[in-house]
Design a protein around this motif. Structure first.
Motif, short mmCIF file in Angstrom:
data_model
loop_
_atom_site.label_atom_id
_atom_site.label_comp_id
_atom_site.label_asym_id
_atom_site.label_seq_id
_atom_site.Cartn_x
_atom_site.Cartn_y
_atom_site.Cartn_z
N THR A 193 0.81 -1.22 0.00
CA THR A 193 0.00 0.00 0.00
C THR A 193 0.85 1.27 0.00
O THR A 193 0.32 2.36 -0.17
N THR A 292 -6.95 -6.20 6.93
CA THR A 292 -7.51 -4.86 7.07
C THR A 292 -6.71 -3.82 6.30
O THR A 292 -6.76 -2.64 6.60
N SER A 293 -5.98 -4.29 5.29
CA SER A 293 -5.27 -3.39 4.39
C SER A 293 -5.39 -4.02 3.00
O SER A 293 -5.35 -5.24 2.87
N GLU A 295 -3.40 -4.50 0.82
CA GLU A 295 -2.27 -5.31 0.38
C GLU A 295 -2.35 -6.74 0.94
O GLU A 295 -1.57 -7.60 0.55
N ASN A 321 -2.70 -8.15 14.22
CA ASN A 321 -3.82 -7.24 14.49
C ASN A 321 -4.95 -7.49 13.52
O ASN A 321 -6.13 -7.52 13.89
N ARG A 431 -11.74 -0.50 0.02
CA ARG A 431 -11.03 -0.40 1.30
C ARG A 431 -11.58 -1.39 2.31
O ARG A 431 -12.80 -1.44 2.51
N PHE A 433 -10.38 -1.37 5.52
CA PHE A 433 -9.89 -0.86 6.80
C PHE A 433 -10.86 -1.23 7.93
O PHE A 433 -12.05 -1.40 7.70
N GLU A 434 -10.32 -1.25 9.13
CA GLU A 434 -11.16 -1.49 10.31
C GLU A 434 -12.33 -0.51 10.32
O GLU A 434 -12.12 0.69 10.20
N GLY A 435 -13.51 -1.04 10.48
CA GLY A 435 -14.69 -0.20 10.63
C GLY A 435 -15.13 0.55 9.38
O GLY A 435 -16.07 1.33 9.42
N ARG A 436 -14.46 0.30 8.26
CA ARG A 436 -14.77 1.06 7.04
C ARG A 436 -16.25 0.95 6.66
O ARG A 436 -16.89 1.93 6.31
N GLN A 437 -16.79 -0.27 6.71
CA GLN A 437 -18.18 -0.45 6.26
C GLN A 437 -19.17 -0.40 7.42
O GLN A 437 -20.35 -0.66 7.23
N ARG B 16 2.08 1.29 15.14
CA ARG B 16 1.35 0.48 14.15
C ARG B 16 1.62 1.03 12.77
O ARG B 16 1.62 2.24 12.58
N ASP B 20 -4.68 4.17 8.79
CA ASP B 20 -5.42 4.87 7.74
C ASP B 20 -6.27 5.98 8.32
O ASP B 20 -6.53 6.02 9.53
N ASP B 22 -9.36 6.51 7.97
CA ASP B 22 -10.64 6.03 8.51
C ASP B 22 -10.51 5.77 10.01
O ASP B 22 -11.46 5.94 10.76
N LYS B 27 -15.73 7.81 9.74
CA LYS B 27 -16.62 8.55 8.81
C LYS B 27 -17.81 9.25 9.44
O LYS B 27 -18.23 10.28 8.94
N ASN B 85 3.78 4.60 6.33
CA ASN B 85 2.56 4.83 5.56
C ASN B 85 1.42 5.38 6.41
O ASN B 85 0.26 5.02 6.22
#
Ligand code: SF4
Lengths: 466, 215
Positions: A193, A292-293, A295, A321, A431, A433-437, B16, B20, B22, B27, B85
């Motif tokens: 990423t 959660t990424s 990649e 994690n 994406r 990511f944690e909690g994204r959706q 970590r 990101d 988010d 959101k 990153n």
């Protein structure tokens, strides 16, 4: 060394001023706006008593917050205020606007190319990282922050530093049932990423020429997930045919002039890239993210990886994690992972070809009884209309999917379309990511066909065996 | 923009990679139409046990004591140490607004996502890149020493550790000038309005299709 890359050409064409300190003042041809990242920029204009430089170069549309069902009444007052704020701002500043109830409304990155508002050779920006989608048109398109939104509104330019050039050459032919989404995930899995940080990536090679325009958009859309400033693809006949006849595309003599110019929008044969990579398309399989990424990918034939096998301690910790968050055990075949929800949509995969691919899998079948909810959310009102003309809505509804109104929806769940805590989703978005959706939600990124197949099976399956 | 010259601050390590935006600001808080007030929701899901929504009384919410920002020794920190990153994903400037509102003026890491680091610059938050070895050393030191502080000097482009050792850092010269003087980039650009107009005239002749009004 006069040979230029496509990126070099677009950059040089847009220099208003070289500041001599490594930055240039760059002209912006098109500025797209939506409700979430614009209010503070418009407020800045008011506070400083400034005017937009050229309102007619902008185009605004609500997409992130909008409900995909019962749109007449937006129950969340905070969302409603944000949408009303966009209404007020575009009216006040005279910005071209596609309203919520306009059939052209949709996700900003789907609407832009669809309307011909985004054209080859343009520099296109939007306060949204997936602006990279437009790179498929042979445009330089990238996401910006809200301060930059304000800067573009007021000056029609940005102060920028040039990125380095990367070329990813994708050779060979994608295997049957393997898509641009799998290609994007595969490439991100390879370079990571942050692999594209500091670069603009040009995708080239036979496998890229073979892609349809919509598939190219899917690929460029995810260039940001590789950390790149953006992704882009040279103009060819497919590009020109795609643009032709779009509402805001040039016509008549101007069209001829434009086409002549667009045909030069490719890297010179002897252009030098700072980094070149080659990917063999025949190596790509249907791909699923496990972590959660973006990649953290494996092919559908593989098992969840074991962090103990990872030599890099920071990565190992990241994997641990991710596995804990995703509630997955190393060594589990990804095909055995059961899912609760399915989301087909987002600026990555909500165009008509995506919906056709998903409908082909769902046709005549039923959702697995364990699936709690499966949403199909077209990228725009026009995609929705087209799908309905082709009867795709019926295919989905008969299979048990919900057929919704266009918007970002469960890609990020700013509206009511969300995952509950612990729910696992096969999603065509970009994406994981944690909690994204949704808080505590677990996302697996896949192609539309893979998402539809998982909805029917109740777990991930290899679309090549259907 | 608030000028940045020097900062002497308490340091907190966030160990970590690939954090990101988010996670930095979830959101649901992006519905705000303001630039301020995001601080209490910085890292919301990592910081609190319950699910946060805008407009809540955050002081009444149950904390995850183990999360680094909640540990008593790190209260009042203004310098954040991060891993590779940092700030990847969504372009939301709200992430930087939240960090700033919380009290961070400087973030130090081996690499940042591009839009995030640009957003930092626009808001007077210093994003400093150091090599991975130096980062490892700083992480070890801050974890071993309660009350660990660093002194950041933008003019000299150096960070001083308590033992007096100096760590030089690279910094974009154009951004440095803006930050040192607290200059708003838009006013700088507007000084070149004539050049922008001239450019437009010339482009309008050459590539008129780029100027189709969307109205
Ligand atoms: S669909 Fe998702 S990724 Fe695309 S613009 Fe909307 S929220 Fe962003």
């Amino acid at each position: 060394m006069n040979a230029k890359t496509l990126y070099d050409k677009l950059w040089h064409d847009h220099i208003v001023r070289d500041n001599g300190d490594g930055t240039c003042l760059i002209y912006i041809d098109r500025h797209l706006l939506h409700e979430v990242t614009s209010p503070q920029a418009f407020e800045g204009l008011k506070l400083e008593n400034r005017q937009p430089w050229r309102s007619a170069a902008s185009l605004a549309v609500p997409d992130h917050n909008v409900p995909t069902i019962n749109r007449q009444h937006i129950s969340d007052p905070v969302s409603r205020l944000q949408l009303e704020t966009l209404d007020d701002n575009v009216r006040h500043w005279n910005i071209p606007y596609i309203k919520l109830f306009d059939e052209r409304q949709g996700i900003v990155h789907v609407m832009g190319p669809e309307q011909g508002a985004c054209l080859p050779g343009m520099i296109i920006v939007c306060g949204d990282s997936h602006t990279t989608t437009n790179g498929a048109l042979g445009a330089l398109a990238f996401g910006i922050g809200t301060s930059e939104v304000e800067h573009v509104l007021v000056t029609q330019t940005l102060q920028l530093k040039k990125s380095a050039n990367m070329r990813i050459n994708v050779t060979g032919c994608l295997p049957a049932a393997v898509t641009a989404k799998d290609m994007a995930l595969y490439i991100i899995g390879k370079i990571g990423t942050a692999g594209g940080t500091g670069y603009v990536i040009e995708f080239s090679g036979d496998a890229i020429s073979d892609l349809s325009m919509e598939s190219r958009m899917t690929l460029c859309n995810m260039a940001i997930e590789a950390g790149a400033r953006t992704g882009m693809i040279a103009v060819d006949d497919k590009t020109i045919n795609y643009v032709k006849g779009r509402p805001f595309a040039p016509t008549g003599e101007m069209w001829q002039q434009a086409v002549a110019n667009w045909q030069t929008l490719r890297s010179d044969a002897d252009a030098v890239f700072d980094l070149e990579l080659t990917v063999d398309a025949t190596d790509i399989r249907p791909t699923v993210t496990w972590g959660t990424s973006p990649e953290m990918v494996i092919s559908i034939e593989e098992c969840i990886p074991d962090p103990d096998q990872e030599p890099d301690p920071v990565k190992r910790e990241g994997m641990r994690n991710a596995l804990a968050y995703m509630a997955l055990e190393p060594g589990t075949p990804i095909c055995d992972v059961k899912i609760d929800k399915v989301f087909i949509g987002s600026c990555t995969n909500s165009r008509i070809e995506d919906l056709r691919a998903a409908a082909d899998i769902a046709r005549g079948k039923k959702l697995a009884p364990t699936i709690k909810e499966a949403l199909v959310v077209p990228g725009s009102g026009l995609v929705k209309k087209q799908a309905e003309q082709e009867g795709l809505d019926k295919v989905f509804i008969e299979a048990g999917f919900q057929w919704r109104e266009p918007g970002c929806s469960m890609c990020l769940g700013m509206n009511d379309d969300r995952l509950g805590a612990g729910e696992r989703c096969a999603s065509t978005s970009n994406r994981n990511f944690e909690g994204r959706q949704g808080p505590g939600g677990r996302t697996h990124l896949v192609s539309p066909a893979m998402a539809a197949a998982a909805a029917i099976a109740g777990h991930f399956v290899d679309v090549r065996h259907i | 923009m608030e000028a940045f010259t020097q900062l002497d601050g308490l340091v907190v390590p966030l160990d970590r990679a690939n954090v990101d935006t988010d996670v930095i600001i979830p959101k649901q808080f992006l519905k705000s139409i303001k630039r301020t007030g995001f601080g209490p929701n910085l890292f919301d899901a990592w910081r609190y046990r319950d699910h946060g929504e805008p407009g809540q009384d955050n002081s009444a919410r149950p904390l995850r004591e183990e999360f680094i920002l909640n540990q008593p020794r790190y209260q009042g920190a203004s310098i954040l140490l991060v891993r590779e990153n940092f700030g990847c994903g969504s372009s939301r400037e709200h992430a930087v607004w939240a960090m700033q509102d919380y009290g961070f003026r400087c973030v130090i890491g081996p690499s940042f996502a591009e839009i995030f680091s640009s957003n930092c610059g626009k808001n007077g938050v210093l994003a400093i890149r150091l090599d991975a070895n130096t980062m490892d050393k700083l992480f070890d030191e801050v974890e071993a020493n309660t009350g660990y502080r660093l002194h950041v000097d933008l003019e000299r482009q150096q960070i001083s550790r308590v033992n007096g050792e100096l760590i030089p850092f690279d910094f974009d010269p154009a951004l440095k000038q803006l930050l040192l003087n607290g200059i708003d980039e838009i006013s700088v650009t507007l000084q070149h309005s004539d050049e922008i107009r001239a450019y437009e005239q010339q482009r309008l002749q050459k590539t008129p299709w780029l100027f189709t009004d969307l109205a």
